[in-house]
Design a protein around this motif. Structure first.
Motif, PDB file in Angstrom:
ATOM      1  N   TYR A 262       0.845  -1.182   0.000  1.00 45.78           N
ATOM      2  CA  TYR A 262       0.000   0.000   0.000  1.00 45.78           C
ATOM      3  C   TYR A 262       0.889   1.243   0.000  1.00 45.78           C
TER       4      TYR A 262
ATOM      5  N   SER B 204      -5.440   8.405   3.217  1.00 52.52           N
ATOM      6  CA  SER B 204      -5.748   6.996   3.433  1.00 52.52           C
ATOM      7  C   SER B 204      -4.753   6.099   2.694  1.00 52.52           C
ATOM      8  N   LEU B 205      -5.000   4.819   2.705  1.00 50.54           N
ATOM      9  CA  LEU B 205      -4.117   3.858   2.058  1.00 50.54           C
ATOM     10  C   LEU B 205      -4.632   3.535   0.658  1.00 50.54           C
TER      11      LEU B 205
ATOM     12  N   VAL C 283      -1.238  -6.726  -5.058  1.00 51.90           N
ATOM     13  CA  VAL C 283      -1.607  -7.903  -4.290  1.00 51.90           C
ATOM     14  C   VAL C 283      -0.847  -9.068  -4.902  1.00 51.90           C
TER      15      VAL C 283
ATOM     16  N   PHE D 248       0.276  -5.564   9.373  1.00 50.93           N
ATOM     17  CA  PHE D 248       1.009  -4.562   8.610  1.00 50.93           C
ATOM     18  C   PHE D 248       2.442  -4.436   9.106  1.00 50.93           C
TER      19      PHE D 248
ATOM     20  N   TYR E 298     -13.807  -4.113   7.418  1.00 52.01           N
ATOM     21  CA  TYR E 298     -12.668  -4.065   8.343  1.00 52.01           C
ATOM     22  C   TYR E 298     -12.578  -2.701   9.011  1.00 52.01           C
TER      23      TYR E 298
ATOM     24  N   TYR F  55      -9.445  -0.483  11.007  1.00 52.00           N
ATOM     25  CA  TYR F  55      -8.036  -0.380  11.345  1.00 52.00           C
ATOM     26  C   TYR F  55      -7.821   0.906  12.134  1.00 52.00           C
TER      27      TYR F  55
ATOM     28  N   GLN G  66      -4.635   3.774  13.200  1.00 54.55           N
ATOM     29  CA  GLN G  66      -3.275   4.231  12.969  1.00 54.55           C
ATOM     30  C   GLN G  66      -3.005   5.410  13.884  1.00 54.55           C
TER      31      GLN G  66
ATOM     32  N   VAL H  17      -0.208   0.855  10.606  1.00 52.86           N
ATOM     33  CA  VAL H  17      -1.629   0.553  10.591  1.00 52.86           C
ATOM     34  C   VAL H  17      -1.856  -0.729  11.394  1.00 52.86           C
TER      35      VAL H  17
ATOM     36  N   PHE I 206      -9.522   3.791  10.132  1.00 55.74           N
ATOM     37  CA  PHE I 206      -9.848   3.527   8.739  1.00 55.74           C
ATOM     38  C   PHE I 206     -10.795   2.341   8.633  1.00 55.74           C
TER      39      PHE I 206
ATOM     40  N   ARG J  36     -13.989  -5.294   1.132  1.00 52.22           N
ATOM     41  CA  ARG J  36     -13.474  -6.192   0.100  1.00 52.22           C
ATOM     42  C   ARG J  36     -14.660  -6.964  -0.439  1.00 52.22           C
TER      43      ARG J  36
ATOM     44  N   THR K 125      -8.195  -7.290  -3.282  1.00 52.59           N
ATOM     45  CA  THR K 125      -7.971  -5.864  -3.066  1.00 52.59           C
ATOM     46  C   THR K 125      -8.922  -5.340  -2.003  1.00 52.59           C
ATOM     47  N   GLN K 126      -8.342  -4.677  -1.016  1.00 48.31           N
ATOM     48  CA  GLN K 126      -9.111  -3.951  -0.016  1.00 48.31           C
ATOM     49  C   GLN K 126      -9.169  -2.498  -0.420  1.00 48.31           C
TER      50      GLN K 126
ATOM     51  N   PHE L 176      -9.841   1.202   1.018  1.00 52.22           N
ATOM     52  CA  PHE L 176      -9.863   1.928   2.285  1.00 52.22           C
ATOM     53  C   PHE L 176     -10.664   3.215   2.154  1.00 52.22           C
ATOM     54  N   GLY L 177     -11.347   3.553   3.237  1.00 51.07           N
ATOM     55  CA  GLY L 177     -11.993   4.848   3.320  1.00 51.07           C
ATOM     56  C   GLY L 177     -10.986   5.928   3.672  1.00 51.07           C
ATOM     57  N   PRO L 178     -11.430   7.183   3.686  1.00 49.20           N
ATOM     58  CA  PRO L 178     -10.524   8.304   3.938  1.00 49.20           C
ATOM     59  C   PRO L 178     -10.107   8.439   5.392  1.00 49.20           C
TER      60      PRO L 178
END
Lengths: 110, 114
Positions: free
Chosen positions: A35, A42-43, A48, A100, B33, B35, B37, B43, B91, B95, B102-103, B105-107
Motif C-alpha cells: 500500500y 488513506s491507504l 496484491v 502490517f 474491516y 483499522y 493508525q 496501521v 480507517f 473487500r 484488493t481492499q 480503504f476509506g478516507p
C-alpha cells in the motif's frame, strides 16, 4: 502471532536512482499486499501478490514475492519526486486478519 | 468509481465519552474491516466482519469496542468510555469477496480524545 518487518524505515534518495524496500514476515502466508500512504491520507492499494514467485509492475514500481523465504520486495526504478510517500506491506492469515509492517517513509529529492 | 466513505472526518471527544464512527462500504462488498493508525505509526488491524458477525479481531479490540452493521449500508465502530490513547486515525475498508483480494480503504476518521 504473525510479525511483519520492513526495512528500511526511512529512505531518502535522489531522483533517478533505484532502490528496494524489503518486507519479511514470520509465518506462512500466501498473500501479500503493498500500500501507499500520502501524508494525512488513506491507504491506496498498489499490489496484491498471491503466489510464490509472483511479480507485478506498475510504472516505476515492481513488487515480488518469495513465500519460501517469506520475503517480498518493492523495487523502485528511476525514482521521481511523486513517489515520495510511506509504503506499507501487509500479510493476511487464513482467517482474514491483516498484519502490517511498520512502513517505509520514502523521500525522493529533486 | 465506487468508494468507501467515512463520517465524520474528525471527531473530538472528552475522555470517558462514547463515540460512534461510521462507514459506508462499497455496495456489493461482503467483507468489512476497521483499522487504527496512531499518528506516525503503522496501521493496526482491529476487526474483520462478515455475514453480520466478527470473523477476526485483534488484541486491541477488547470489550471497549464493538462493531455493527445496523442496516444494509452502514458499518459502525463504537468505542465506549474513550481513553486518551484511543486518539488515532480510524480507517474502514471493504473487500468484495475473500478471493477478490484488493481492499479499498476509506478516507479515515481522526479521533481526538481530550
Amino acid at each position: 502471532e504473525l510479525k511483519v518487518e520492513q526495512n528500511p524505515l526511512f529512505l531518502s534518495m535522489q531522483e533517478g536512482k533505484n532502490y528496494t524496500i524489503y518486507c519479511n514476515y514470520s509465518t506462512t502466508s500466501d498473500r501479500l499486499y503493498w500500500y501507499r500512504q500520502d501524508p494525512g491520507k488513506s491507504l491506496e492499494s498498489l499490489f496484491v501478490l498471491l503466489s510464490n514467485g509472483a511479480v507485478k509492475q506498475e510504472g516505476r514500481l515492481m513488487a515480488s514475492l518469495d513465500t519460501k523465504a517469506r520475503l517480498s520486495t518493492l523495487h523502485i526504478t528511476a525514482a521521481v519526486h511523486d513517489l515520495s510517500a510511506t509504503y506499507f506491506c501487509a500479510v493476511v492469515n487464513n482467517f482474514n486478519k491483516f498484519y502490517f509492517g511498520s512502513g517505509t517513509k520514502l523521500n525522493v529529492k529533486p | 468509481e465506487p468508494e468507501v466513505t467515512q463520517t465524520p472526518s474528525h471527531q473530538v471527544t472528552q475522555m470517558g465519552q462514547e463515540v460512534i464512527l461510521r462507514c459506508v462500504p462499497i455496495s456489493n462488498h461482503l467483507y468489512f474491516y476497521w483499522y487504527r493508525q496512531i499518528l506516525g505509526q503503522k496501521v493496526e488491524f482491529l476487526v474483520s466482519f462478515y455475514n453480520n458477525e466478527i470473523s477476526e479481531k485483534s488484541e486491541i479490540f477488547d470489550d471497549q469496542f464493538s462493531v455493527e452493521r445496523p442496516d444494509g449500508s452502514n458499518f459502525t465502530l463504537k468505542i465506549r468510555s474513550t481513553k486518551l490513547e484511543d486518539s488515532a486515525m480510524y480507517f474502514c475498508a471493504s473487500r468484495e469477496t475473500l478471493t477478490t483480494d484488493t481492499q479499498y480503504f476509506g478516507p479515515g476518521t481522526r479521533l481526538t480524545v481530550l
